[in-house]
Design an enzyme around this catalytic site. Structure first.
Site, short mmCIF file in Angstrom:
data_model
loop_
_atom_site.label_atom_id
_atom_site.label_comp_id
_atom_site.label_asym_id
_atom_site.label_seq_id
_atom_site.Cartn_x
_atom_site.Cartn_y
_atom_site.Cartn_z
N ARG A 176 2.39 30.85 40.81
CA ARG A 176 2.02 30.34 41.90
C ARG A 176 0.87 29.33 41.38
NH1 ARG A 176 -2.58 33.41 43.07
NH2 ARG A 176 -2.84 32.49 44.98
N ARG A 180 -5.95 25.31 47.88
CA ARG A 180 -7.06 25.59 48.98
C ARG A 180 -7.32 24.59 49.84
NH1 ARG A 180 -12.05 27.23 45.29
NH2 ARG A 180 -10.96 29.00 44.47
N ARG A 253 -0.78 30.89 20.74
CA ARG A 253 -1.28 29.61 20.75
C ARG A 253 -2.70 29.61 20.44
NH1 ARG A 253 1.40 25.24 20.38
NH2 ARG A 253 -0.07 24.05 21.61
N ARG A 284 -9.59 19.35 26.95
CA ARG A 284 -10.89 19.22 27.85
C ARG A 284 -12.03 19.07 27.13
NH1 ARG A 284 -11.32 25.52 30.05
NH2 ARG A 284 -11.07 26.43 28.05
N GLU A 304 -11.52 19.99 23.19
CA GLU A 304 -10.63 21.56 22.82
C GLU A 304 -9.17 20.81 22.52
OE1 GLU A 304 -11.78 24.87 25.06
OE2 GLU A 304 -9.68 24.98 25.72
N TYR A 353 -3.42 38.92 27.04
CA TYR A 353 -4.75 38.18 27.36
C TYR A 353 -5.61 39.08 28.38
CZ TYR A 353 -7.98 34.82 29.35
OH TYR A 353 -9.31 34.27 29.44
N ASP A 355 -9.37 39.10 30.86
CA ASP A 355 -10.61 38.37 30.82
C ASP A 355 -11.73 39.14 30.60
OD1 ASP A 355 -10.08 35.60 31.95
OD2 ASP A 355 -9.82 36.27 34.19
P1 FAD Z 1 -12.26 39.56 20.29
O1 FAD Z 1 -13.36 38.81 21.11
O2 FAD Z 1 -11.15 38.54 19.87
O3 FAD Z 1 -12.81 40.41 19.13
C1 FAD Z 1 -12.13 41.09 17.97
C2 FAD Z 1 -12.96 41.28 16.98
O4 FAD Z 1 -12.42 41.81 15.97
C3 FAD Z 1 -13.15 39.76 16.42
O5 FAD Z 1 -14.53 39.42 16.10
C4 FAD Z 1 -12.52 39.79 14.92
O6 FAD Z 1 -13.08 38.93 13.83
C5 FAD Z 1 -12.27 41.23 14.59
N1 FAD Z 1 -11.21 41.74 13.58
C6 FAD Z 1 -9.99 41.47 13.84
N2 FAD Z 1 -9.28 41.83 13.01
C7 FAD Z 1 -10.12 42.41 12.11
C8 FAD Z 1 -10.25 43.02 10.66
N3 FAD Z 1 -9.03 43.52 10.22
N4 FAD Z 1 -11.14 43.43 9.94
C9 FAD Z 1 -12.49 43.29 10.69
N5 FAD Z 1 -12.78 42.54 11.83
C10 FAD Z 1 -11.67 42.42 12.57
N6 FAD Z 1 -12.87 35.72 29.60
C11 FAD Z 1 -13.27 35.52 30.85
O7 FAD Z 1 -13.76 36.43 31.61
N7 FAD Z 1 -13.89 34.25 31.23
C12 FAD Z 1 -13.51 33.11 30.57
O8 FAD Z 1 -13.86 31.98 30.82
C13 FAD Z 1 -12.84 33.41 29.37
N8 FAD Z 1 -12.59 32.31 28.56
C14 FAD Z 1 -11.69 32.35 27.47
C15 FAD Z 1 -11.57 31.33 26.76
C16 FAD Z 1 -10.88 31.46 25.62
C17 FAD Z 1 -10.48 29.99 24.86
C18 FAD Z 1 -10.38 32.58 25.25
C19 FAD Z 1 -9.35 32.72 23.98
C20 FAD Z 1 -10.39 33.92 25.83
C21 FAD Z 1 -11.34 33.67 27.11
N9 FAD Z 1 -11.57 34.75 27.73
C22 FAD Z 1 -12.16 34.73 29.01
C23 FAD Z 1 -11.19 36.20 27.43
C24 FAD Z 1 -12.34 36.80 26.33
O9 FAD Z 1 -12.48 35.88 25.47
C25 FAD Z 1 -11.94 38.24 26.08
O10 FAD Z 1 -11.69 38.95 27.32
C26 FAD Z 1 -12.77 39.08 25.08
O11 FAD Z 1 -13.38 38.29 23.99
C27 FAD Z 1 -11.89 40.08 24.28
O12 FAD Z 1 -12.66 40.77 23.66
P2 FAD Z 1 -12.10 41.48 22.19
O13 FAD Z 1 -13.14 42.43 21.56
O14 FAD Z 1 -10.99 42.29 22.93
O15 FAD Z 1 -11.44 40.75 21.29
#
Ligand code: FAD
Length: 381
Positions: A176, A180, A253, A284, A304, A353, A355
């Site tokens: 969708r 607004r 991606r 952006r 980006e 994905y 947030d």
């Molecule tokens: P990650 O932050 O990816 O952490 C995983 C960690 O594991 C990394 O540091 C990595 O180095 C480590 N790791 C992986 N494999 C290994 C290994 N084998 N050995 C040692 N270390 C390892 N959310 C929002 O709410 N608002 C936003 O505006 C928003 N913007 C975003 C923009 C982008 C471009 C992206 C990609 C995401 C965005 N998000 C946003 C989502 C947000 O980034 C995630 O919710 C959050 O970072 C997820 O945390 P995580 O711990 O699951 O993963």
């Protein structure tokens, strides 16, 4: 109070938000945790790099927004948030438009000043297109918002994001398109929004305060050692990589960032400007200081670019949850369910994905599930 005979109750692979919240909750219960990360910093993708006093969102801009009061209360119990609202602009061939699509956009696009006028134009364009079963993203968008909004604000941006023509992108990508019919540029509908004052590192530092952390450590190269020192392992890295790509590589991606310092105090007057024509290669420009209402002398911007994920030279950012990848992921998940020592979580471990609020919620849910399991085990003794 450590409960394991090993050095640690939990080894947490990944110092991102998921790993940090889980470590925090378990430590609160007296469990001994070790958090490791292959990067040279904690925070995962929410990490900020300070440049000239500005918190630069190194892995893409992050805006905290949620409709869950308990998550908002949780993060506010750790750090203070500012009142930032995400109000991106779109730039198309010399014209600026407000996002998300709202009365400001419709006025800028057609001079339509009332909701009735705007609705009439959109309905006419949708009817003129007249497609009942959209077969691709282009047809889907045209049947939702008509040609003007699609051509100027969706087509080029989406094609850059996906690296292909919009007629080749599946229709399900856009379910969708919110329209607004009020004058309101606040991108998110959520009642709780903001940025931690002083940046996201403050939040992660608080979560990991007092917990053992080792950086620059690749888990997969030291697996047997870590298995020996911890009772359980939470793995927040890529699940396909963990299993040596047995069932093939999961697609993502990725993004490429070009960050530059500018000797001016205000480059574009807004945190984000989307470039919606295909000719401009980036999607952006982010001006980081605006997330925290910075008044530094200079400014830092990031262009980006959306790219393919090649594993070698970039990061897996957005999982491509199409049928093919989901099937592959399900096979990895089935494997992981057979391993009682390991738990998989976070966006890479779950190939989904999330947030930030959903990431925190998922880590809290995992913590609760483990608690329930433990109570059940104790009751059955
Ligand atoms: P990650 O932050 O990816 O952490 C995983 C960690 O594991 C990394 O540091 C990595 O180095 C480590 N790791 C992986 N494999 C290994 C290994 N084998 N050995 C040692 N270390 C390892 N959310 C929002 O709410 N608002 C936003 O505006 C928003 N913007 C975003 C923009 C982008 C471009 C992206 C990609 C995401 C965005 N998000 C946003 C989502 C947000 O980034 C995630 O919710 C959050 O970072 C997820 O945390 P995580 O711990 O699951 O993963």
């Amino acid at each position: 109070m450590k409960t394991s005979t090993k050095d640690y109750d939990y080894l947490i692979v990944g110092a991102g938000l998921f790993g940090a919240v889980f470590a925090y909750l378990q430590s609160q219960k007296g469990k001994k945790c070790l958090v490791i990360d292959k990067r040279d910093h904690i925070g995962g993708n929410i990490y900020c790099e300070e440049i000239e006093g500005i918190n630069v969102h190194k892995y893409g801009p992050h805006i905290f927004h949620t409709d869950k009061k308990y998550i908002w209360d949780f993060v506010n119990s750790l750090v203070e948030f500012n009142h930032f609202r995400y109000t991106p602009l779109a730039y198309y061939k010399g014209e600026y438009y407000n996002l998300p699509f709202n009365m400001h956009t419709f006025y800028q696009m057609w001079g339509a000043a009332t909701p009735m006028e705007a609705k009439q134009i959109i309905n006419e364009q949708v009817e003129k297109f007249g497609c009942e079963v959209p077969g691709n993203l282009e047809e889907q968008a045209l049947s939702l918002v008509g040609k003007d909004l699609y051509q100027k604000l969706i087509k080029g941006y989406t094609e850059k994001q996906w690296g292909m023509d919009a007629t080749h992108v599946p229709a399900f990508i856009i379910k969708r398109i919110p329209l607004r019919f009020i004058y309101d540029n606040n991108y998110f509908d959520d009642p709780y929004q903001g940025i931690p004052i002083g940046g996201y590192n403050k939040l992660i530092n608080k979560l990991l305060d007092g917990i053992d952390v080792r950086l620059n450590v690749e888990f997969l190269e030291n697996k047997s050692y870590f298995e020996l020192i911890a009772d359980k392992i939470l793995y927040t890295g890529c699940i396909d990589e963990f299993y040596g790509f047995t069932y093939g590589q999961l697609d993502y991606r990725s993004l490429r960032f070009e960050t530059t310092l500018h000797e001016c105090s205000n480059y574009q007057g807004n945190a984000a400007v989307n470039y919606t024509d295909r000719e401009i290669p980036y999607t952006r420009i982010i001006e980081h200081k605006h997330f925290e209402f910075g008044n530094q002398e200079n400014t830092v911007i990031t262009k980006e670019f959306s790219t393919d994920f090649t594993k070698k030279d970039n990061e897996p950012f957005y999982p491509i949850n199409d049928h093919k990848n989901n099937e592959v992921y399900n096979k990895y998940r089935a494997l992981s369910e057979q391993q009682s020592k390991y738990i998989f979580g976070g966006r890479l471990g779950s190939y989904k994905y999330f947030d930030m609020d959903d990431t925190i919620e998922a880590a809290m849910q995992l913590d609760m599930e483990l608690e329930k399991k433990l109570t059940k085990e104790i009751c059955n003794l």
